[in-house]
Design a protein around this motif. Structure first.
Motif, PDB file in Angstrom:
ATOM      1  N   THR A 185       0.838  -1.043  -0.097  1.00  0.00           N
ATOM      2  CA  THR A 185       0.031   0.209  -0.162  1.00  0.00           C
ATOM      3  C   THR A 185       0.802   1.161  -0.042  1.00  0.00           C
ATOM      4  O   THR A 185       0.563   2.258  -0.974  1.00  0.00           O
ATOM      5  CB  THR A 185      -0.998  -0.159   1.249  1.00  0.00           C
ATOM      6  OG1 THR A 185      -1.811  -1.226   1.158  1.00  0.00           O
ATOM      7  CG2 THR A 185      -1.810   1.267   1.239  1.00  0.00           C
ATOM      8  N   GLY A 241       2.206   2.213  -3.327  1.00  0.00           N
ATOM      9  CA  GLY A 241       1.172   2.818  -4.202  1.00  0.00           C
ATOM     10  C   GLY A 241       0.571   1.758  -5.087  1.00  0.00           C
ATOM     11  O   GLY A 241       0.024   2.092  -6.031  1.00  0.00           O
ATOM     12  N   SER A 242       1.123   0.587  -4.660  1.00  0.00           N
ATOM     13  CA  SER A 242       0.445  -0.432  -5.775  1.00  0.00           C
ATOM     14  C   SER A 242      -0.993  -0.816  -5.460  1.00  0.00           C
ATOM     15  O   SER A 242      -1.264  -1.176  -4.309  1.00  0.00           O
ATOM     16  CB  SER A 242       1.292  -1.721  -5.771  1.00  0.00           C
ATOM     17  OG  SER A 242       0.917  -2.795  -6.349  1.00  0.00           O
ATOM     18  N   THR A 243      -1.908  -0.559  -6.329  1.00  0.00           N
ATOM     19  CA  THR A 243      -3.400  -0.771  -6.121  1.00  0.00           C
ATOM     20  C   THR A 243      -3.931  -2.214  -6.865  1.00  0.00           C
ATOM     21  O   THR A 243      -5.126  -2.559  -6.155  1.00  0.00           O
ATOM     22  CB  THR A 243      -4.018   0.276  -6.638  1.00  0.00           C
ATOM     23  OG1 THR A 243      -3.950   0.447  -7.928  1.00  0.00           O
ATOM     24  CG2 THR A 243      -3.696   1.446  -5.943  1.00  0.00           C
TER      25      THR A 243
END
Length: 146
Positions: free
Chosen positions: A122, A125-127
């Motif tokens: 998280t 920034g990995s969604t």
């Protein structure tokens, strides 16, 4: 997804710690889930960072690959002890005897609790990456496409 990572227990007994003095190769960018299972596994095999032949194939066709002895792979700061992948109708992958998990899937199995791995993913920034609990202090970071 329960049996997707049953390879973890097998790998736990077969994994050796990386050799000292080797620079770690981070898989973070690949785990943003912007590539195919073929591309992910082929790139690692071409760089000789994983064994070219899977050590195990799950019934859902997920192929598990062991890192090369000289490789030190990381994902979001965690040590990777297996990479997994599959691409439908791709001769690079063996198929299992069940229904494939997805048309294309890949990921890394790491040492770390699911909560600490989720926090690191998280914060990076990995969604799209899926964080999946495998066993105590063993977690998978996974990407899939249908």
């Amino acid at each position: 997804m329960k049996h997707v990572f049953s390879i973890a227990l097998l790998v736990l007994s077969a994994t050796a710690l990386p050799l000292a003095g080797h620079a770690a190769t981070a898989l973070d960018a690949s785990l943003a889930c912007n590539e195919s299972g073929h591309q992910f596994i082929a790139d690692l095999a071409q760089q000789q960072l994983i064994e070219a032949t899977p050590m195990r194939v799950e019934s859902n066709s997920i192929n598990a690959f062991k890192p090369a002895k000289s490789a030190d792979l990381t994902a979001f700061g965690f040590h990777v002890f297996a990479v997994v992948g599959f691409e439908k109708d791709d001769p690079m992958f063996r198929t299992g005897d069940g229904e494939p998990l997805a048309n294309s899937a890949y990921g890394a199995v790491v040492w770390g609790s699911d909560s600490s791995v989720q926090e690191a993913v998280t914060q990076a920034g990995s969604t799209a990456a899926i964080v999946h609990h495998v066993a105590p202090h063993v977690t998978a970071i996974f990407c899939k496409r249908n």
